[in-house]
Motif scaffolding. Structure first.
Motif, PDB file in Angstrom:
ATOM      1  N   ILE A  82       0.819  -1.210   0.000  1.00  0.00           N
ATOM      2  CA  ILE A  82       0.000   0.000   0.000  1.00  0.00           C
ATOM      3  C   ILE A  82       0.859   1.268   0.000  1.00  0.00           C
ATOM      4  O   ILE A  82       0.430   2.328  -0.446  1.00  0.00           O
ATOM      5  N   ASP A  83       2.100   1.132   0.484  1.00  0.00           N
ATOM      6  CA  ASP A  83       2.977   2.305   0.495  1.00  0.00           C
ATOM      7  C   ASP A  83       3.259   2.799  -0.922  1.00  0.00           C
ATOM      8  O   ASP A  83       3.559   3.980  -1.130  1.00  0.00           O
ATOM      9  N   LYS A  84       3.151   1.909  -1.919  1.00  0.00           N
ATOM     10  CA  LYS A  84       3.415   2.321  -3.296  1.00  0.00           C
ATOM     11  C   LYS A  84       2.394   3.346  -3.781  1.00  0.00           C
ATOM     12  O   LYS A  84       2.688   4.153  -4.673  1.00  0.00           O
ATOM     13  N   LEU A  85       1.189   3.306  -3.209  1.00  0.00           N
ATOM     14  CA  LEU A  85       0.164   4.277  -3.603  1.00  0.00           C
ATOM     15  C   LEU A  85       0.539   5.690  -3.186  1.00  0.00           C
ATOM     16  O   LEU A  85       0.148   6.661  -3.831  1.00  0.00           O
ATOM     17  N   LEU A  86       1.280   5.790  -2.077  1.00  0.00           N
ATOM     18  CA  LEU A  86       1.577   7.105  -1.524  1.00  0.00           C
ATOM     19  C   LEU A  86       2.495   7.916  -2.424  1.00  0.00           C
ATOM     20  O   LEU A  86       2.529   9.139  -2.342  1.00  0.00           O
ATOM     21  N   PHE A  87       3.227   7.226  -3.266  1.00  0.00           N
ATOM     22  CA  PHE A  87       4.213   7.930  -4.067  1.00  0.00           C
ATOM     23  C   PHE A  87       3.794   8.071  -5.532  1.00  0.00           C
ATOM     24  O   PHE A  87       4.590   8.462  -6.372  1.00  0.00           O
ATOM     25  N   LEU A  88       2.518   7.767  -5.804  1.00  0.00           N
ATOM     26  CA  LEU A  88       1.994   8.077  -7.125  1.00  0.00           C
ATOM     27  C   LEU A  88       1.771   9.580  -7.231  1.00  0.00           C
ATOM     28  O   LEU A  88       1.468  10.253  -6.241  1.00  0.00           O
ATOM     29  N   ASN A  89       1.921  10.122  -8.431  1.00  0.00           N
ATOM     30  CA  ASN A  89       1.757  11.557  -8.627  1.00  0.00           C
ATOM     31  C   ASN A  89       0.342  11.994  -8.278  1.00  0.00           C
ATOM     32  O   ASN A  89      -0.624  11.248  -8.461  1.00  0.00           O
ATOM     33  N   LYS A  90       0.247  13.222  -7.769  1.00  0.00           N
ATOM     34  CA  LYS A  90      -1.052  13.774  -7.413  1.00  0.00           C
ATOM     35  C   LYS A  90      -1.959  13.795  -8.633  1.00  0.00           C
ATOM     36  O   LYS A  90      -1.522  14.118  -9.736  1.00  0.00           O
ATOM     37  N   GLU A  91      -3.239  13.441  -8.405  1.00  0.00           N
ATOM     38  CA  GLU A  91      -4.256  13.385  -9.456  1.00  0.00           C
ATOM     39  C   GLU A  91      -4.028  12.250 -10.454  1.00  0.00           C
ATOM     40  O   GLU A  91      -4.659  12.216 -11.517  1.00  0.00           O
ATOM     41  N   GLY A 115      -6.653   8.010   4.327  1.00  0.00           N
ATOM     42  CA  GLY A 115      -6.053   9.284   3.979  1.00  0.00           C
ATOM     43  C   GLY A 115      -5.385   9.286   2.619  1.00  0.00           C
ATOM     44  O   GLY A 115      -4.721  10.254   2.248  1.00  0.00           O
ATOM     45  N   ILE A 116      -5.548   8.213   1.857  1.00  0.00           N
ATOM     46  CA  ILE A 116      -4.958   8.153   0.514  1.00  0.00           C
ATOM     47  C   ILE A 116      -5.965   8.776  -0.451  1.00  0.00           C
ATOM     48  O   ILE A 116      -6.805   8.095  -1.043  1.00  0.00           O
ATOM     49  N   ASP A 117      -5.922  10.083  -0.552  1.00  0.00           N
ATOM     50  CA  ASP A 117      -6.923  10.801  -1.338  1.00  0.00           C
ATOM     51  C   ASP A 117      -6.303  11.746  -2.363  1.00  0.00           C
ATOM     52  O   ASP A 117      -6.966  12.631  -2.893  1.00  0.00           O
ATOM     53  N   HIS A 118      -5.005  11.567  -2.634  1.00  0.00           N
ATOM     54  CA  HIS A 118      -4.345  12.455  -3.588  1.00  0.00           C
ATOM     55  C   HIS A 118      -4.427  11.936  -5.018  1.00  0.00           C
ATOM     56  O   HIS A 118      -3.967  12.586  -5.950  1.00  0.00           O
ATOM     57  N   ILE A 119      -4.991  10.745  -5.207  1.00  0.00           N
ATOM     58  CA  ILE A 119      -5.122  10.169  -6.548  1.00  0.00           C
ATOM     59  C   ILE A 119      -6.594   9.909  -6.847  1.00  0.00           C
ATOM     60  O   ILE A 119      -7.419   9.824  -5.935  1.00  0.00           O
ATOM     61  N   GLN A 120      -6.918   9.790  -8.131  1.00  0.00           N
ATOM     62  CA  GLN A 120      -8.305   9.556  -8.548  1.00  0.00           C
ATOM     63  C   GLN A 120      -8.545   8.050  -8.694  1.00  0.00           C
ATOM     64  O   GLN A 120      -7.856   7.378  -9.458  1.00  0.00           O
ATOM     65  N   PHE A 121      -9.520   7.535  -7.946  1.00  0.00           N
ATOM     66  CA  PHE A 121      -9.844   6.120  -8.002  1.00  0.00           C
ATOM     67  C   PHE A 121     -10.981   5.881  -8.997  1.00  0.00           C
ATOM     68  O   PHE A 121     -12.026   6.542  -8.923  1.00  0.00           O
TER      69      PHE A 121
END
Length: 599
Positions: A82-91, A115-121
């Motif tokens: 799940i840590d890999k999601l944190l380093f995806l680019n914003k949006e 709190g992983i809300d910086h990317i679009q799901f």
């Protein structure tokens, strides 16, 4: 040694959950496991407890369980990768791939809660009509369902059995008292390790405090004594704050905590889903909330879910019912009193509920019954965020979220001079109206299924009883439905609940609904009803996907979602009954009669 039987669907799930159970229980239990999608169970099974990996697996098993106790495991997100999601680019746009629509959306909610809300799901599942192609996909072990155009797959692996089910397993094999401290400590250590992986994104810390809180509440008596006061610091930020065990123990003793979440609110109808979505949005604000709804619709259930979904979920949840308290005690209960404030007062005084709710939520139930003088003081609390004890002269600031509820018409009470208009609009900054059960009858089957799961029962319910339940107006709402099921469950002396097992007055006053006008049934609804009738006579189980594919083959462009909407309409008209799992959708006697007259 005890014997635990694990029954899953796929081989990969079997191996994963078998390994998890061995990690926790290998010292005092042997684990035997089966993957029924790979190979049928062709041998008698014997053991002390059966663990089903999910409700569909439970439904799919038709072997003799030999009276072995069983549970259906609750699952939680596996935080692997799940840590890999944190380093995806914003949006960044990411496909969330799962085996069904509901599970895809549930995974999205879970990730956002972390709190992983910086990317679009973007949800994706088998049978979806349209979706936006993406280069990245995230999936909980469903790699085979990822579209071929995806370049990068982040596999979170299979979901884990959560702490509540691990505790159920311990109870089921008789080791709860001896091993709960050890198991819970190991589980919490895993949460801390997960927390380390989720440590940094733009110097922010994502905490798993809610998961820890859920663990602690399931333990109830907070037996995780070796973890009483721990913290882990990364980049000078506290990842997991001190649990505050002593304070939380006091919450539990006084029942000052909320045990329900949005997961406990059963139903996927459009109306209840809309209310849940609005409630989640309001939960993340600091607005006061007014919940209106008929008796039995679940007002306190929603209040507790909102608290647990809010940023104040670490604090207490305190409920007070104005209709249950003598009017002369309400002020002293809410605001407390100073020593000697009145005859009979305790010499040391008393701390009121508003002070005890510091940092949490206070739930004011039946607010319409609050006396006018109390309403005046409540208005000041809402405006100034401060209170004064009875008999005191000192202003006390408070940090409390207020949720109020009523089944009364407050506008009418305002017109009659029995409720303050300014208080009404202060409370109504966040506003929720709960739908009565008669307006969301498509949820009845799911509520029935959930009732028997929690009872650990495989009782069937006859189609006639389902029809009667769907046609009832339910003036007592969900509470009345649950009470009816409780009665029938206790009275039933066979493997199926029939009409004779319903409450006596229930049958006496049951009347079929009024005749349906032709204008209520369009050609689409008639087509679907006809297909259900013909296939039911062939003993074919009829579900949404089956109908969608069948009708597309006949030239109709019906998606699964479209079929679901039309089945909801047919059920509300009493023409079909919907059930989860292997029962599918069945035409009712009323539906058969309608087809005979209009076919």
């Amino acid at each position: 040694m005890k014997n635990i039987i694990l029954i899953t669907g796929t081989e990969s799930t079997r191996m994963f959950l078998h390994s998890q159970l061995e990690e926790y229980f290998n010292e005092f239990a042997t684990i035997k496991s089966y993957a029924i999608y790979e190979r049928a169970i062709n041998e008698p099974i014997y053991g002390d407890l059966i663990v089903f990996s999910s409700k569909p697996i439970y439904d799919a098993v038709n072997i003799n369980l030999n009276n072995i106790p069983w549970i259906i495991a609750n699952k939680t997100l596996n935080y692997c990768n799940i840590d890999k999601l944190l380093f995806l680019n914003k949006e960044s746009k990411v496909l969330i791939v799962n085996d069904a629509k509901d599970s895809s959306y549930n995974l999205i909610d879970h990730l956002k809660n972390l709190g992983i809300d910086h990317i679009q799901f973007i949800p994706y599942y088998p049978g979806i009509d349209k979706y936006e192609p993406c280069n990245i996909a995230v999936t909980p072990g469903e790699v085979d369902k990822v579209p071929s155009e995806v370049n990068t797959i982040i596999d979170l692996k299979c979901s884990l059995i959560d702490m509540s089910s691990l505790i159920e397993i311990m109870r089921g094999i008789g080791y709860y008292d001896e091993k709960v401290k050890d198991i819970s400590s190991r589980y919490i250590r895993k949460i801390i390790e997960i927390g380390k992986k989720l440590a940094v994104r733009n110097n922010e810390v994502i905490t798993l405090h809610r998961d820890l809180e859920r663990v602690v509440l399931h333990l109830n008596s907070f037996q995780v004594e070796t973890q009483k006061k721990f913290s882990y610091k990364i980049k000078n930020s506290t990842l997991l704050n001190t649990v505050g065990t002593d304070i939380k123990e006091e919450f539990v003793k006084k029942r000052y905590y909320a045990k329900y979440t949005f997961e406990h609110i059963i139903g996927n109808s459009e109306k209840i889903t809309h209310v849940k979505n609005i409630s989640k949005k309001l939960a993340r604000t600091n607005l006061s909330i007014l919940i209106e709804g008929e008796s039995g619709t679940g007002k306190e259930l929603f209040a507790q879910a909102i608290h647990n979904y809010s940023f104040k979920n670490d604090g207490p949840f305190i409920a007070i019912n104005f209709s249950a308290l003598p009017k002369n005690l309400i002020e002293s209960e809410l605001f407390g009193y100073e020593p000697g404030a009145f005859t009979g007062a305790k010499k040391e005084g008393k701390i009121g509920l508003f002070e005890q709710a510091k940092g949490g939520t206070i739930f004011l139930d039946e607010i319409g019954d609050a006396p006018l003088d109390v309403q005046t003081r409540l208005l000041r609390v809402l405006q100034e965020k401060e209170i004064m004890k009875v008999g005191g002269d000192r202003i006390i600031p408070i940090d409390v979220r207020i949720i109020a509820a009523t089944n009364k018409n407050l506008i009418k009470l305002i017109d009659e001079g029995n409720f303050r208009e300014d208080l009404y609009y202060r409370l109504k900054m966040g506003y929720i109206i709960l739908p009565p059960l008669k307006d969301r009858k498509e949820d009845i089957s799911e509520i029935i299924d959930e009732f028997f799961i929690r009872k650990g029962s495989k009782l069937d319910v006859s189609s006639k009883v389902i029809e009667i339940l769907n046609n009832r107006q339910w003036k007592g709402n969900v509470r009345e439905l649950i009470n009816t099921l409780e009665y029938s469950y206790e009275i039933c002396d066979s493997c199926c609940i029939k009409e004779e097992h319903l409450p006596l007055d229930f049958i006496k006053y049951h009347k079929p609904t009024n005749k349906i006008s032709n204008s209520e049934i369009d050609n689409d609804l008639k087509t679907i009803l006809t297909e259900i009738y013909y296939n039911q006579n062939k003993n074919v189980i009829v579900g949404r996907r089956f109908l969608s594919e069948l009708l597309k083959g006949k030239g109709f462009n019906f998606s699964e979602q479209s079929v679901r909407s039309k089945l909801d309409k047919l059920q509300n008209l009493g023409l079909v009954t919907k059930s989860k799992g292997k029962s599918g959708t069945k035409i009712s006697s009323k539906g058969v009669e309608w087809l005979k007259q209009n076919g």
